[in-house]
Design a protein around this motif. Sequence first.
Motif, mmCIF file in Angstrom:
data_model
loop_
_atom_site.group_PDB
_atom_site.id
_atom_site.type_symbol
_atom_site.label_atom_id
_atom_site.label_comp_id
_atom_site.label_asym_id
_atom_site.label_seq_id
_atom_site.Cartn_x
_atom_site.Cartn_y
_atom_site.Cartn_z
ATOM 1 N N LEU A 12 17.350 75.445 112.147
ATOM 2 C CA LEU A 12 16.286 75.410 111.040
ATOM 3 C C LEU A 12 16.136 77.148 110.492
ATOM 4 C CD1 LEU A 12 13.913 72.565 112.847
ATOM 5 C CD2 LEU A 12 14.953 73.303 110.842
ATOM 6 N N ALA A 13 16.019 78.049 111.603
ATOM 7 C CA ALA A 13 15.298 79.161 110.866
ATOM 8 C C ALA A 13 16.341 79.500 110.102
ATOM 9 C CB ALA A 13 14.705 79.704 112.363
ATOM 10 N N ALA A 14 17.868 79.535 110.791
ATOM 11 C CA ALA A 14 18.898 79.959 110.457
ATOM 12 C C ALA A 14 19.152 79.660 108.072
ATOM 13 C CB ALA A 14 20.089 79.410 111.172
ATOM 14 N N CYS A 15 18.828 77.950 108.697
ATOM 15 C CA CYS A 15 19.462 77.980 107.418
ATOM 16 C C CYS A 15 18.056 77.825 106.600
ATOM 17 C CB CYS A 15 19.010 76.078 107.218
ATOM 18 S SG CYS A 15 18.140 74.837 108.283
ATOM 19 N N GLY A 16 16.784 78.143 106.877
ATOM 20 C CA GLY A 16 15.508 78.528 105.945
ATOM 21 C C GLY A 16 14.572 77.261 105.417
ATOM 22 N N ALA A 17 14.598 76.042 106.414
ATOM 23 C CA ALA A 17 14.508 75.122 106.324
ATOM 24 C C ALA A 17 12.647 74.826 107.549
ATOM 25 C CB ALA A 17 15.441 74.005 106.518
ATOM 26 N N GLY A 18 12.870 75.739 108.261
ATOM 27 C CA GLY A 18 11.524 75.224 109.144
ATOM 28 C C GLY A 18 11.363 76.705 109.844
ATOM 29 N N ARG A 19 10.412 76.875 110.737
ATOM 30 C CA ARG A 19 10.066 78.382 111.532
ATOM 31 C C ARG A 19 10.269 77.745 112.770
ATOM 32 N NH1 ARG A 19 5.499 82.241 109.056
ATOM 33 N NH2 ARG A 19 6.872 83.396 110.630
ATOM 34 N N VAL A 20 10.020 79.013 113.340
ATOM 35 C CA VAL A 20 9.705 78.282 115.589
ATOM 36 C C VAL A 20 8.767 79.564 116.160
ATOM 37 C CG1 VAL A 20 11.583 79.231 117.213
ATOM 38 C CG2 VAL A 20 12.455 78.280 114.721
ATOM 39 N N LEU A 21 8.105 78.452 116.714
ATOM 40 C CA LEU A 21 7.333 79.127 117.614
ATOM 41 C C LEU A 21 7.497 78.723 119.251
ATOM 42 C CD1 LEU A 21 4.659 80.861 118.276
ATOM 43 C CD2 LEU A 21 3.080 79.271 117.561
ATOM 44 N N PRO A 22 8.252 79.875 120.420
ATOM 45 C CA PRO A 22 8.012 79.169 121.200
ATOM 46 C C PRO A 22 7.160 78.498 121.925
ATOM 47 C CG PRO A 22 9.725 80.883 120.896
ATOM 48 C CD PRO A 22 8.740 81.323 119.207
ATOM 49 N N VAL A 23 7.777 77.487 123.131
ATOM 50 C CA VAL A 23 6.385 77.332 123.576
ATOM 51 C C VAL A 23 5.348 78.708 124.608
ATOM 52 C CG1 VAL A 23 7.801 76.376 125.437
ATOM 53 C CG2 VAL A 23 5.425 75.113 124.691
ATOM 54 N N GLY A 24 6.179 79.064 124.919
ATOM 55 C CA GLY A 24 6.318 79.791 125.778
ATOM 56 C C GLY A 24 5.057 80.681 124.861
ATOM 57 N N ARG A 25 4.874 80.921 123.699
ATOM 58 C CA ARG A 25 4.214 81.834 122.841
ATOM 59 C C ARG A 25 3.074 81.132 122.159
ATOM 60 N NH1 ARG A 25 9.372 85.020 121.982
ATOM 61 N NH2 ARG A 25 8.925 84.700 119.801
ATOM 62 N N LEU A 26 3.210 79.913 122.163
ATOM 63 C CA LEU A 26 2.452 79.153 121.209
ATOM 64 C C LEU A 26 0.583 79.194 121.725
ATOM 65 C CD1 LEU A 26 2.027 76.483 119.746
ATOM 66 C CD2 LEU A 26 1.902 75.618 122.187
ATOM 67 N N ALA A 27 0.207 80.097 120.494
ATOM 68 C CA ALA A 27 -1.569 80.452 120.489
ATOM 69 C C ALA A 27 -1.856 79.678 119.279
ATOM 70 C CB ALA A 27 -1.677 81.606 120.745
ATOM 71 N N MET A 28 -3.203 79.291 119.567
ATOM 72 C CA MET A 28 -3.985 78.786 118.184
ATOM 73 C C MET A 28 -3.510 78.866 116.546
ATOM 74 S SD MET A 28 -6.556 78.181 115.661
ATOM 75 C CE MET A 28 -8.159 79.588 116.762
ATOM 76 N N GLU A 29 -3.990 81.178 117.063
ATOM 77 C CA GLU A 29 -3.946 81.555 116.001
ATOM 78 C C GLU A 29 -2.356 81.963 115.606
ATOM 79 O OE1 GLU A 29 -6.011 82.331 113.678
ATOM 80 O OE2 GLU A 29 -8.176 81.429 115.232
ATOM 81 N N PRO A 30 -0.778 82.084 115.663
ATOM 82 C CA PRO A 30 -0.259 82.251 115.368
ATOM 83 C C PRO A 30 -0.162 81.241 114.394
ATOM 84 C CG PRO A 30 0.304 82.870 117.670
ATOM 85 C CD PRO A 30 -1.350 82.827 117.119
ATOM 86 N N LEU A 31 0.124 79.766 115.591
ATOM 87 C CA LEU A 31 0.151 78.518 114.944
ATOM 88 C C LEU A 31 -0.179 77.713 114.047
ATOM 89 C CD1 LEU A 31 1.949 75.426 115.226
ATOM 90 C CD2 LEU A 31 -0.390 74.958 117.046
ATOM 91 N N ARG A 32 -1.510 77.789 113.278
ATOM 92 C CA ARG A 32 -2.610 78.482 112.168
ATOM 93 C C ARG A 32 -1.603 78.735 111.451
ATOM 94 N NH1 ARG A 32 -8.972 78.689 112.968
ATOM 95 N NH2 ARG A 32 -8.595 76.664 114.382
ATOM 96 N N ALA A 33 -1.129 80.002 111.413
ATOM 97 C CA ALA A 33 -0.846 81.010 110.423
ATOM 98 C C ALA A 33 0.802 80.211 109.531
ATOM 99 C CB ALA A 33 -0.940 82.655 110.524
ATOM 100 N N MET A 34 1.211 80.096 110.694
ATOM 101 C CA MET A 34 2.771 79.784 110.656
ATOM 102 C C MET A 34 2.550 78.085 109.821
ATOM 103 S SD MET A 34 5.426 79.686 113.408
ATOM 104 C CE MET A 34 5.741 81.699 114.440
ATOM 105 N N VAL A 35 1.346 77.115 109.945
ATOM 106 C CA VAL A 35 1.100 76.095 110.012
ATOM 107 C C VAL A 35 0.631 76.325 107.652
ATOM 108 C CG1 VAL A 35 -0.108 74.018 109.195
ATOM 109 C CG2 VAL A 35 0.631 74.645 111.213
ATOM 110 N N ASN A 36 0.006 77.221 107.600
ATOM 111 C CA ASN A 36 -0.920 77.385 106.511
ATOM 112 C C ASN A 36 0.170 78.147 106.082
ATOM 113 O OD1 ASN A 36 -3.191 77.500 104.622
ATOM 114 N ND2 ASN A 36 -3.054 79.172 104.687
ATOM 115 N N GLU A 37 0.881 78.599 106.080
ATOM 116 C CA GLU A 37 2.160 79.966 105.385
ATOM 117 C C GLU A 37 3.640 77.874 104.812
ATOM 118 O OE1 GLU A 37 5.754 81.707 104.099
ATOM 119 O OE2 GLU A 37 5.630 80.486 105.774
#
Length: 427
Positions: free
Chosen positions: A359-384
């Motif tokens: 998904l990341a390679a083709c540009g159709a998505g972004r990735v947040l591994p579950v081990g690094r999941l936190a509210m602020e980076p997740l919110r920033a990714m969703v908003n972007e």
Amino acid sequence: MPRRYGIVSPPAIGHLNPMVALGQELQRRGHGVVVFTVADGARRLEGLPLEVVTIGETAFPPGAVDKAYAVLGRLSGMAGLRFSVDYFRREQAMLDAELPEAVAGAGVDGLLVDQLSPAAGTVAESLGLPFITICNALPVNREAAVPPYFTHWQPSRKPWARWRNQLGNALLERLTAPLWRDLQDQRRRRGLAPHRHKEEALSPLLQLAQLPREFDFPRRRLAPQFHYVGRLADPSGREPLLRDAVPFPWERLDGRPLIYASLGTLQNGRPELFAQIAEACAPLAAQVVISLGNPTGVPLDLPGNPIVVAYAPHQALIARATLVISHAGLNTTLTALGCGVPVLAIPITNEQPGIAARLAACGAGRVLPVGRLAMEPLRAMVNEMLVNPTYRGQAQRLQTAIQAAGGVVTAADLIERATAPQGESMG
């Protein structure tokens, strides 16, 4: 001339769904279709116009698979991968013990075998039947330049990347060694030559991958019988395995951009992940629908007043969505891309990191591994991803590729040609 095909697949919805879609397409063409599955798989298929033969009633009595999947739903990373290997080892032993008699009794002309059920290919070979490999998850075909499917790595032709891939594949070999030894023992007992390479467990006749070529990493050593056919789904958009889901409250959709969040039907045993998704999305100008992926799931009290359901009309909601948040299961990912909708991936275990990497390679998505999941980076990714049109543009490019690949129609065409008796033309 009509044929009679047997289907062998793990009983998970993510594997049964594409197999059922393919089986129903073959039925529409006048062929017979028999599904060989355990009790929990047979329950999921009740009411469908498919012949079902239940096997493994001692090894996998009713509820056994659901209990195993409930455990898997609470695991991540290598723990989840190890659990999956142990489960498939038990399933492989059951197939070796019970599938030959069931197949012979059903009078099928050949088998359609999920790539994660290689014992069924050995059974077909021992009975003198052709078999076709269906890659319902990421293809397991290995190449030195392609990262192992359980990793988040991007491909590279630099020497260090090949060493990295080699080490990853060595780890995979070690984890799956019991499965491979069992399969080789089964072949010896049946008077068949042991496989020299892992790829020999795949069909020498036809291999079909449920993704478009454009979504996979570049490959140079695929067998000539390997074909990318795109998502295997009913062309009508119907989801037969979700036919008994509770009706969705469509009247609650209020016109805001829709975020659809699902962790599938296996990796759904961690309610804290749903809570983090809801909290991250709560202040955004969007409406959130969360599918728990569990028919007995109890709706959660989550921030932001999302619509929370046990099961959801997957395809219909994704078609309306602006963004999908997912564990990067292949079926959810392909459904989203098939609708031109980008995906924010939170990969958890098994092949999900590899799907997220694509998904990341083709540009159709972004990735947040579950081990690094936190509210602020997740919110920033969703908003972007909600405001940046690039992701949707790339998802729509993949949508075109999926449509061009042909799906169940192309797959059925290839199956008919590969299994037609000598001298018979399938048109």
